[in-house]
Design a protein around this motif. Structure first.
Motif, PDB file in Angstrom:
ATOM      1  N   ILE A  26     -13.418  35.137 -21.375  1.00 27.48           N
ATOM      2  CA  ILE A  26     -13.793  35.207 -19.960  1.00 27.48           C
ATOM      3  C   ILE A  26     -13.848  33.808 -19.359  1.00 27.48           C
ATOM      4  CG2 ILE A  26     -15.536  35.946 -18.302  1.00 27.48           C
ATOM      5  CD1 ILE A  26     -16.538  37.912 -20.460  1.00 27.48           C
ATOM      6  N   ALA A  27     -13.043  33.583 -18.344  1.00 31.00           N
ATOM      7  CA  ALA A  27     -13.144  32.366 -17.532  1.00 31.00           C
ATOM      8  C   ALA A  27     -13.818  32.743 -16.222  1.00 31.00           C
ATOM      9  CB  ALA A  27     -11.762  31.772 -17.270  1.00 31.00           C
ATOM     10  N   GLY A  28     -14.421  31.773 -15.584  1.00 29.13           N
ATOM     11  CA  GLY A  28     -15.078  32.074 -14.321  1.00 29.13           C
ATOM     12  C   GLY A  28     -15.077  30.875 -13.397  1.00 29.13           C
ATOM     13  N   CYS A  29     -15.262  31.159 -12.121  1.00 27.33           N
ATOM     14  CA  CYS A  29     -15.428  30.098 -11.135  1.00 27.33           C
ATOM     15  C   CYS A  29     -16.469  30.550 -10.120  1.00 27.33           C
ATOM     16  CB  CYS A  29     -14.111  29.782 -10.431  1.00 27.33           C
ATOM     17  SG  CYS A  29     -14.222  28.386  -9.274  1.00 27.33           S
ATOM     18  N   ARG A  30     -17.491  29.734  -9.931  1.00 21.83           N
ATOM     19  CA  ARG A  30     -18.480  29.972  -8.874  1.00 21.83           C
ATOM     20  C   ARG A  30     -18.253  28.907  -7.814  1.00 21.83           C
ATOM     21  NH1 ARG A  30     -22.821  32.853  -7.798  1.00 21.83           N
ATOM     22  NH2 ARG A  30     -22.859  33.808  -9.880  1.00 21.83           N
ATOM     23  N   PHE A  31     -18.185  29.331  -6.561  1.00 25.40           N
ATOM     24  CA  PHE A  31     -17.805  28.399  -5.503  1.00 25.40           C
ATOM     25  C   PHE A  31     -18.462  28.769  -4.182  1.00 25.40           C
ATOM     26  CE2 PHE A  31     -14.778  31.850  -5.705  1.00 25.40           C
ATOM     27  CZ  PHE A  31     -14.644  32.244  -4.386  1.00 25.40           C
ATOM     28  N   THR A  32     -18.484  27.787  -3.273  1.00 29.64           N
ATOM     29  CA  THR A  32     -18.999  27.994  -1.929  1.00 29.64           C
ATOM     30  C   THR A  32     -18.026  27.362  -0.946  1.00 29.64           C
ATOM     31  OG1 THR A  32     -21.255  27.850  -2.779  1.00 29.64           O
ATOM     32  CG2 THR A  32     -20.987  27.704  -0.400  1.00 29.64           C
ATOM     33  N   LEU A  33     -17.720  28.084   0.112  1.00 33.40           N
ATOM     34  CA  LEU A  33     -16.785  27.633   1.140  1.00 33.40           C
ATOM     35  C   LEU A  33     -17.561  27.173   2.365  1.00 33.40           C
ATOM     36  CD1 LEU A  33     -13.706  27.565   1.894  1.00 33.40           C
ATOM     37  CD2 LEU A  33     -14.063  29.814   2.931  1.00 33.40           C
ATOM     38  N   ALA A  62     -25.885  35.118  -1.054  1.00 27.49           N
ATOM     39  CA  ALA A  62     -26.200  34.214   0.052  1.00 27.49           C
ATOM     40  C   ALA A  62     -25.808  32.772  -0.242  1.00 27.49           C
ATOM     41  CB  ALA A  62     -27.694  34.287   0.376  1.00 27.49           C
ATOM     42  N   LEU A  63     -25.611  32.424  -1.495  1.00 31.08           N
ATOM     43  CA  LEU A  63     -25.320  31.046  -1.869  1.00 31.08           C
ATOM     44  C   LEU A  63     -23.862  30.799  -2.203  1.00 31.08           C
ATOM     45  CD1 LEU A  63     -28.401  30.288  -4.129  1.00 31.08           C
ATOM     46  CD2 LEU A  63     -27.926  29.287  -1.893  1.00 31.08           C
ATOM     47  N   SER A  64     -23.208  31.767  -2.829  1.00 25.65           N
ATOM     48  CA  SER A  64     -21.876  31.488  -3.368  1.00 25.65           C
ATOM     49  C   SER A  64     -21.151  32.773  -3.731  1.00 25.65           C
ATOM     50  CB  SER A  64     -21.997  30.585  -4.604  1.00 25.65           C
ATOM     51  OG  SER A  64     -22.829  31.202  -5.581  1.00 25.65           O
ATOM     52  N   THR A  65     -19.921  32.606  -4.193  1.00 25.77           N
ATOM     53  CA  THR A  65     -19.099  33.703  -4.706  1.00 25.77           C
ATOM     54  C   THR A  65     -18.674  33.346  -6.123  1.00 25.77           C
ATOM     55  OG1 THR A  65     -18.268  34.376  -2.533  1.00 25.77           O
ATOM     56  CG2 THR A  65     -16.903  34.942  -4.428  1.00 25.77           C
ATOM     57  N   VAL A  66     -18.587  34.343  -6.984  1.00 25.96           N
ATOM     58  CA  VAL A  66     -18.108  34.116  -8.344  1.00 25.96           C
ATOM     59  C   VAL A  66     -16.970  35.071  -8.639  1.00 25.96           C
ATOM     60  CG1 VAL A  66     -19.816  35.688  -9.401  1.00 25.96           C
ATOM     61  CG2 VAL A  66     -18.765  33.877 -10.781  1.00 25.96           C
ATOM     62  N   TYR A  67     -15.927  34.554  -9.277  1.00 30.40           N
ATOM     63  CA  TYR A  67     -14.816  35.355  -9.788  1.00 30.40           C
ATOM     64  C   TYR A  67     -14.790  35.185 -11.298  1.00 30.40           C
ATOM     65  CZ  TYR A  67     -12.900  35.498  -4.995  1.00 30.40           C
ATOM     66  OH  TYR A  67     -12.700  35.699  -3.649  1.00 30.40           O
ATOM     67  N   ARG A  68     -14.617  36.298 -12.043  1.00 32.13           N
ATOM     68  CA  ARG A  68     -14.595  36.260 -13.502  1.00 32.13           C
ATOM     69  C   ARG A  68     -13.452  37.123 -14.031  1.00 32.13           C
ATOM     70  NH1 ARG A  68     -19.049  35.269 -16.728  1.00 32.13           N
ATOM     71  NH2 ARG A  68     -18.925  37.309 -17.756  1.00 32.13           N
ATOM     72  N   GLY A  69     -12.800  36.612 -15.072  1.00 32.70           N
ATOM     73  CA  GLY A  69     -11.704  37.343 -15.698  1.00 32.70           C
ATOM     74  C   GLY A  69     -10.835  36.404 -16.494  1.00 32.70           C
ATOM     75  N   LYS A  70      -9.537  36.674 -16.546  1.00 34.44           N
ATOM     76  CA  LYS A  70      -8.596  35.768 -17.199  1.00 34.44           C
ATOM     77  C   LYS A  70      -8.346  34.574 -16.275  1.00 34.44           C
ATOM     78  CE  LYS A  70      -6.116  39.393 -19.752  1.00 34.44           C
ATOM     79  NZ  LYS A  70      -4.794  40.063 -19.938  1.00 34.44           N
ATOM     80  N   LEU A  71      -8.206  33.400 -16.869  1.00 29.61           N
ATOM     81  CA  LEU A  71      -8.079  32.178 -16.082  1.00 29.61           C
ATOM     82  C   LEU A  71      -6.985  32.240 -15.013  1.00 29.61           C
ATOM     83  CD1 LEU A  71      -8.744  29.225 -15.429  1.00 29.61           C
ATOM     84  CD2 LEU A  71      -7.188  28.570 -17.301  1.00 29.61           C
ATOM     85  N   GLU A  95     -16.544  23.841  -2.604  1.00 32.72           N
ATOM     86  CA  GLU A  95     -17.242  23.256  -3.750  1.00 32.72           C
ATOM     87  C   GLU A  95     -17.364  24.317  -4.823  1.00 32.72           C
ATOM     88  OE1 GLU A  95     -20.366  22.635  -6.522  1.00 32.72           O
ATOM     89  OE2 GLU A  95     -20.531  24.095  -4.889  1.00 32.72           O
ATOM     90  N   GLY A  96     -16.977  23.979  -6.065  1.00 31.55           N
ATOM     91  CA  GLY A  96     -17.051  24.993  -7.105  1.00 31.55           C
ATOM     92  C   GLY A  96     -16.964  24.424  -8.498  1.00 31.55           C
ATOM     93  N   GLN A  97     -17.060  25.325  -9.475  1.00 28.66           N
ATOM     94  CA  GLN A  97     -16.893  24.914 -10.859  1.00 28.66           C
ATOM     95  C   GLN A  97     -16.256  26.040 -11.666  1.00 28.66           C
ATOM     96  OE1 GLN A  97     -20.910  23.889 -12.074  1.00 28.66           O
ATOM     97  NE2 GLN A  97     -21.246  25.919 -12.947  1.00 28.66           N
ATOM     98  N   PHE A  98     -15.226  25.653 -12.416  1.00 32.51           N
ATOM     99  CA  PHE A  98     -14.627  26.536 -13.404  1.00 32.51           C
ATOM    100  C   PHE A  98     -15.367  26.345 -14.720  1.00 32.51           C
ATOM    101  CE2 PHE A  98     -11.053  26.015 -10.473  1.00 32.51           C
ATOM    102  CZ  PHE A  98     -10.530  27.302 -10.409  1.00 32.51           C
ATOM    103  N   SER A  99     -15.496  27.422 -15.491  1.00 32.75           N
ATOM    104  CA  SER A  99     -16.198  27.313 -16.767  1.00 32.75           C
ATOM    105  C   SER A  99     -15.688  28.385 -17.721  1.00 32.75           C
ATOM    106  CB  SER A  99     -17.708  27.477 -16.572  1.00 32.75           C
ATOM    107  OG  SER A  99     -18.391  27.370 -17.811  1.00 32.75           O
ATOM    108  N   LYS A 100     -15.728  28.046 -19.007  1.00 32.12           N
ATOM    109  CA  LYS A 100     -15.398  29.014 -20.045  1.00 32.12           C
ATOM    110  C   LYS A 100     -16.059  28.590 -21.344  1.00 32.12           C
ATOM    111  CE  LYS A 100     -11.522  31.531 -22.117  1.00 32.12           C
ATOM    112  NZ  LYS A 100     -10.048  31.649 -22.193  1.00 32.12           N
ATOM    113  N   GLY A 101     -16.578  29.566 -22.091  1.00 31.66           N
ATOM    114  CA  GLY A 101     -17.137  29.287 -23.407  1.00 31.66           C
ATOM    115  C   GLY A 101     -18.627  29.050 -23.438  1.00 31.66           C
ATOM    116  N   CYS A 102     -19.332  29.276 -22.348  1.00 32.33           N
ATOM    117  CA  CYS A 102     -20.773  29.019 -22.331  1.00 32.33           C
ATOM    118  C   CYS A 102     -21.495  29.936 -23.315  1.00 32.33           C
ATOM    119  CB  CYS A 102     -21.321  29.229 -20.920  1.00 32.33           C
ATOM    120  SG  CYS A 102     -23.109  29.005 -20.807  1.00 32.33           S
ATOM    121  N   PRO A 103     -22.376  29.394 -24.169  1.00 27.71           N
ATOM    122  CA  PRO A 103     -23.103  30.236 -25.120  1.00 27.71           C
ATOM    123  C   PRO A 103     -24.106  31.154 -24.438  1.00 27.71           C
ATOM    124  CG  PRO A 103     -23.921  27.994 -25.204  1.00 27.71           C
ATOM    125  CD  PRO A 103     -22.696  27.965 -24.350  1.00 27.71           C
ATOM    126  N   GLY A 104     -24.371  30.927 -23.160  1.00 31.26           N
ATOM    127  CA  GLY A 104     -25.261  31.811 -22.417  1.00 31.26           C
ATOM    128  C   GLY A 104     -24.533  32.875 -21.627  1.00 31.26           C
TER     129      GLY A 104
END
Length: 214
Positions: A26-33, A62-71, A95-104
């Motif tokens: 699972i890859a993800g990106c949380r971002f705000t426009l 209210a703060l952001s949007t997140v997309y999760r799935g295949k990169l 403004e956003g961040q991509f992430s993958k592999g978080c143990p949480g």
């Protein structure tokens, strides 16, 4: 999917994410426009409506949007949202961040059965405008993390994005299509780096900035 801990103590039972984690890719990106316009509601909601999110799991609060799935599909949806929100002359930031592999992380809230071409690619391929972008890469779990950061810096140079080292980040400039392609390439490189167990790529991108460059 690499499951080793990204830092000492990740498996401590007193941590709020104890017992979590996922074997899924699972890859993800949380971002705000941020459109700098009195029509920001119209711009944001219009972009969300125009963007095809059928290939990702999505959630907006209210703060952001997140997309999760295949990169590839996550990157496609984030790029399309920014391109769909573009208005000539309107200063806008993402403004956003991509992430993958978080143990949480958890195994739910994702779409992993999608195959084939990304759904927005053809729809936005002809949208071009210049952007500025700063990024900071965190290759967690790799003792030689600075080498990985250096590799992606040179990769930006090779892709014609004129990287500059600034305090706490790297700055790149170029066409919006090229910058998003580069961000995706960075994530792909991290996913294929044997020593990187968890990565975070934080970025801020803007267009039509009123700030004069020296």
């Amino acid at each position: 999917m690499k499951t080793e801990n990204c830092c000492t103590g990740c498996n401590r039972p007193d941590l709020p994410w104890a017992g979590r984690g996922t074997e899924l890719p699972i890859a993800g990106c949380r971002f705000t426009l941020y459109p700098m316009s009195d029509k920001y509601i119209e711009i944001i909601l219009g972009a969300l409506e125009k963007t095809d999110t059928s290939a990702v799991w999505s959630e907006t609060d209210a703060l952001s949007t997140v997309y999760r799935g295949k990169l590839p599909y996550v990157a496609d949806a984030v790029q399309a949202l920014f391109l769909n929100a573009y208005r000539p002359g309107v200063h806008m930031a993402l403004e956003g961040q991509f992430s993958k592999g978080c143990p949480g992380d958890v195994s739910g809230d994702t779409v992993l059965n999608r195959e084939g071409e990304a759904p927005n690619a053809e729809l936005v391929k002809d949208i071009h405008f210049p952007v500025h972008c700063k990024l900071a890469l965190y290759p967690l779990g790799d003792a030689q993390y600075i080498d990985e950061i250096a590799k992606v810096w040179y990769m930006a140079q090779e892709e014609g994005l004129n990287p500059k080292t600034i305090h706490y980040a790297t700055r790149i400039d170029g066409d919006v299509q090229d910058v998003f392609t580069y961000l995706t390439h960075v994530c792909e490189r991290m996913e294929n780096a044997p020593a990187v167990h968890h990565y975070v790529l934080h970025f801020t991108m803007n267009c039509n900035s009123p700030t004069e460059e020296n």
